[in-house]
Design a protein around this motif. Sequence first.
Motif, mmCIF file in Angstrom:
data_model
loop_
_atom_site.group_PDB
_atom_site.id
_atom_site.type_symbol
_atom_site.label_atom_id
_atom_site.label_comp_id
_atom_site.label_asym_id
_atom_site.label_seq_id
_atom_site.Cartn_x
_atom_site.Cartn_y
_atom_site.Cartn_z
ATOM 1 N N ASP A 39 -65.435 -67.086 -36.547
ATOM 2 C CA ASP A 39 -66.791 -67.396 -36.857
ATOM 3 C C ASP A 39 -67.536 -66.279 -37.304
ATOM 4 N N GLN A 40 -67.384 -65.305 -36.674
ATOM 5 C CA GLN A 40 -68.195 -63.811 -36.643
ATOM 6 C C GLN A 40 -67.617 -62.826 -37.369
ATOM 7 N N VAL A 41 -66.094 -62.847 -37.503
ATOM 8 C CA VAL A 41 -65.448 -61.774 -38.271
ATOM 9 C C VAL A 41 -64.684 -62.299 -39.495
ATOM 10 N N PRO A 42 -65.412 -62.500 -40.574
ATOM 11 C CA PRO A 42 -64.931 -63.075 -41.641
ATOM 12 C C PRO A 42 -63.136 -63.096 -42.128
ATOM 13 N N VAL A 43 -62.919 -61.637 -41.914
ATOM 14 C CA VAL A 43 -61.429 -61.252 -42.306
ATOM 15 C C VAL A 43 -60.495 -62.099 -41.390
ATOM 16 N N TYR A 44 -60.879 -62.437 -40.172
ATOM 17 C CA TYR A 44 -59.906 -63.357 -39.391
ATOM 18 C C TYR A 44 -60.047 -64.826 -39.733
ATOM 19 N N ASP A 45 -60.859 -64.934 -40.382
ATOM 20 C CA ASP A 45 -60.784 -66.617 -40.895
ATOM 21 C C ASP A 45 -59.940 -66.527 -41.989
ATOM 22 N N THR A 46 -59.701 -65.444 -42.826
ATOM 23 C CA THR A 46 -58.531 -65.623 -43.819
ATOM 24 C C THR A 46 -57.365 -65.399 -43.455
ATOM 25 N N MET A 47 -56.826 -65.111 -42.166
ATOM 26 C CA MET A 47 -55.456 -65.066 -41.762
ATOM 27 C C MET A 47 -54.619 -66.161 -41.829
ATOM 28 N N PRO A 48 -53.289 -66.364 -41.945
ATOM 29 C CA PRO A 48 -52.791 -67.497 -41.872
ATOM 30 C C PRO A 48 -52.920 -67.908 -40.380
ATOM 31 N N ARG A 49 -52.925 -69.282 -40.319
ATOM 32 C CA ARG A 49 -53.017 -69.951 -38.614
ATOM 33 C C ARG A 49 -51.996 -69.614 -37.870
ATOM 34 N N GLU A 50 -50.736 -69.237 -38.302
ATOM 35 C CA GLU A 50 -49.557 -68.924 -37.395
ATOM 36 C C GLU A 50 -49.593 -67.591 -37.127
ATOM 37 N N GLN A 51 -50.278 -66.836 -37.827
ATOM 38 C CA GLN A 51 -50.698 -65.331 -37.234
ATOM 39 C C GLN A 51 -51.793 -65.217 -36.390
ATOM 40 N N LEU A 52 -52.690 -66.128 -36.555
ATOM 41 C CA LEU A 52 -54.195 -66.054 -35.561
ATOM 42 C C LEU A 52 -53.555 -66.600 -34.329
ATOM 43 N N ARG A 53 -52.678 -67.966 -34.325
ATOM 44 C CA ARG A 53 -52.420 -68.415 -33.117
ATOM 45 C C ARG A 53 -51.091 -67.879 -32.570
ATOM 46 N N GLY A 54 -50.408 -66.914 -33.346
ATOM 47 C CA GLY A 54 -49.165 -66.315 -32.573
ATOM 48 C C GLY A 54 -49.534 -64.917 -32.434
ATOM 49 N N GLU A 55 -49.399 -63.875 -33.072
ATOM 50 C CA GLU A 55 -49.616 -62.407 -32.951
ATOM 51 C C GLU A 55 -50.995 -62.259 -32.435
ATOM 52 N N ILE A 56 -52.173 -62.440 -32.890
ATOM 53 C CA ILE A 56 -53.337 -62.336 -32.655
ATOM 54 C C ILE A 56 -53.950 -63.081 -31.310
ATOM 55 N N GLN A 57 -53.342 -64.241 -30.936
ATOM 56 C CA GLN A 57 -53.629 -64.509 -29.713
ATOM 57 C C GLN A 57 -52.842 -63.862 -28.470
ATOM 58 N N GLY A 58 -51.480 -63.527 -28.971
ATOM 59 C CA GLY A 58 -50.884 -62.733 -27.880
ATOM 60 C C GLY A 58 -51.637 -61.398 -27.472
ATOM 61 N N VAL A 59 -52.169 -60.863 -28.611
ATOM 62 C CA VAL A 59 -52.952 -59.498 -28.347
ATOM 63 C C VAL A 59 -54.176 -59.640 -27.489
ATOM 64 N N VAL A 60 -54.832 -60.613 -27.736
ATOM 65 C CA VAL A 60 -55.871 -61.065 -26.907
ATOM 66 C C VAL A 60 -55.423 -61.418 -25.539
ATOM 67 N N GLU A 61 -54.416 -62.140 -25.168
ATOM 68 C CA GLU A 61 -54.133 -62.618 -23.856
ATOM 69 C C GLU A 61 -53.477 -61.266 -23.160
ATOM 70 N N GLN A 62 -52.916 -60.440 -23.796
ATOM 71 C CA GLN A 62 -52.451 -59.171 -23.163
ATOM 72 C C GLN A 62 -53.692 -58.352 -22.771
ATOM 73 N N CYS A 63 -54.703 -58.213 -23.617
ATOM 74 C CA CYS A 63 -55.724 -57.312 -23.210
ATOM 75 C C CYS A 63 -56.492 -57.987 -21.849
ATOM 76 N N ILE A 64 -56.814 -59.146 -21.950
ATOM 77 C CA ILE A 64 -57.134 -60.177 -20.738
ATOM 78 C C ILE A 64 -56.406 -59.542 -19.573
ATOM 79 N N ALA A 65 -55.183 -59.856 -19.740
ATOM 80 C CA ALA A 65 -54.261 -59.571 -18.697
ATOM 81 C C ALA A 65 -54.466 -58.215 -18.095
ATOM 82 N N SER A 66 -54.405 -57.279 -19.255
ATOM 83 C CA SER A 66 -54.430 -55.615 -18.734
ATOM 84 C C SER A 66 -55.777 -55.537 -17.931
ATOM 85 N N PHE A 67 -56.989 -56.076 -18.491
ATOM 86 C CA PHE A 67 -58.131 -55.928 -17.817
ATOM 87 C C PHE A 67 -58.074 -56.563 -16.502
ATOM 88 N N ALA A 68 -57.441 -57.719 -16.277
ATOM 89 C CA ALA A 68 -57.499 -58.328 -15.161
ATOM 90 C C ALA A 68 -56.857 -57.400 -13.948
#
Length: 417
Positions: A39-68
Amino acid sequence: MIGDAAPPLPLSFDGVPLHQRLSDALPPLTGRVLDRLVDQVPVYDTMPREQLRGEIQGVVEQCIASFAAMLRTGRLPSEGRFLALRQSAAKRAEEGVPVEAVLRAYHIGAQECLQQMLRHATADDLDHVRAATGLVLEFLERMTVTVVAGYTAERQAVLGEEQSARQDLLTALVEGTDVLGAAARWGLDVPDCYLVLDLSIGAHPDEALDGVSPVIAGKRKLRRLRVELDRHVEGTVLSALSGDGGLALIPCRAASDRVTHQDWARLAGAVSHMCRVAGVDIMAGAAAAAPADVPAAVTLAREVRRVAAASERPPGLYLLPDVLLEYQLMRPGPARDELAHLIRPLTERPELLATVRGYLRCGLSRRRTAHELCVHPNTVDYRLRRAAEITGLDVTSGPDALRVRAAISALDATEAP
């Protein structure tokens, strides 16, 4: 790392450890982060869905786990965990994602984690809020440094490869070798036509200032020229520029015989912008050519630029039709030498030659000539009479004026380096 005065670990809000709150909320928290990225970073809206829900989601989960884990131990994650962030940033650089978009994505993740925790804080948790906020900032600082380092390293490698590709293609075009082979080797497109620019670049005033490095001033000037050229033309510019001039090939969609006045006007405007932004004078000769004809166009553009300079034209962009008479008069041969001989006696009287040049440049107006030369109109009249006595050619006479103009062009050609 939490200091001695910080509350004991693990930190908690309302009696529940913060690392547990983040771990328990991992799926919905990850979803909110991804939704905000789209919604807020337009370039991410142009990424393929499989990349967003795959690689990018994995990075987000890893960051949250590392911070926890950091909330639980009070220590920054290991180098191995941050290495994954560096590699992810390098991929974004390779894909051409702007660095500001990458950094904003990580900051959005940090904001969502902080909000997830703070919604459970009570008035009794003030010390834990302070400690948790400090850990968020510490984690974000380390993450930012890692991401920028990974992004920058990859981007420099990509730019180096792009520059090599451009230079390889430029060399093939200028030397008339295997252009299509060079383009295929680097995956580049070759347009139907190039607008060839031969540039002479003046010195910036900073290059002559005491206490200022002329090398640094020259590089700054060159950087501004390149940025401005790329900004005002379409497509990939192939260039080889130095502090005092160089060559630029600009792709054009039209065939070389169908380049319009508007095309040249846009290019002239780009040269004008370059002059203004870089604070220098630029004399440019230009010609249009199909890729196979670029070597001849390079020679023609260079000759046009030299003729324009020799005939004292102001800075700007010049085509062959702009200097057609001077170009022809400056071609080597016995006629040129004879023409130059007619006016050469005035080279021993520079003030007379300058007045004749000014008179022609000012449209045969004695008053405009006097104003330009900062002399009295009577002085102009006197000098023109003396020039006529010496050469036998009266520039104030219609029939002689054309011969004088031709003779000066021939003289300039014979004396030009």
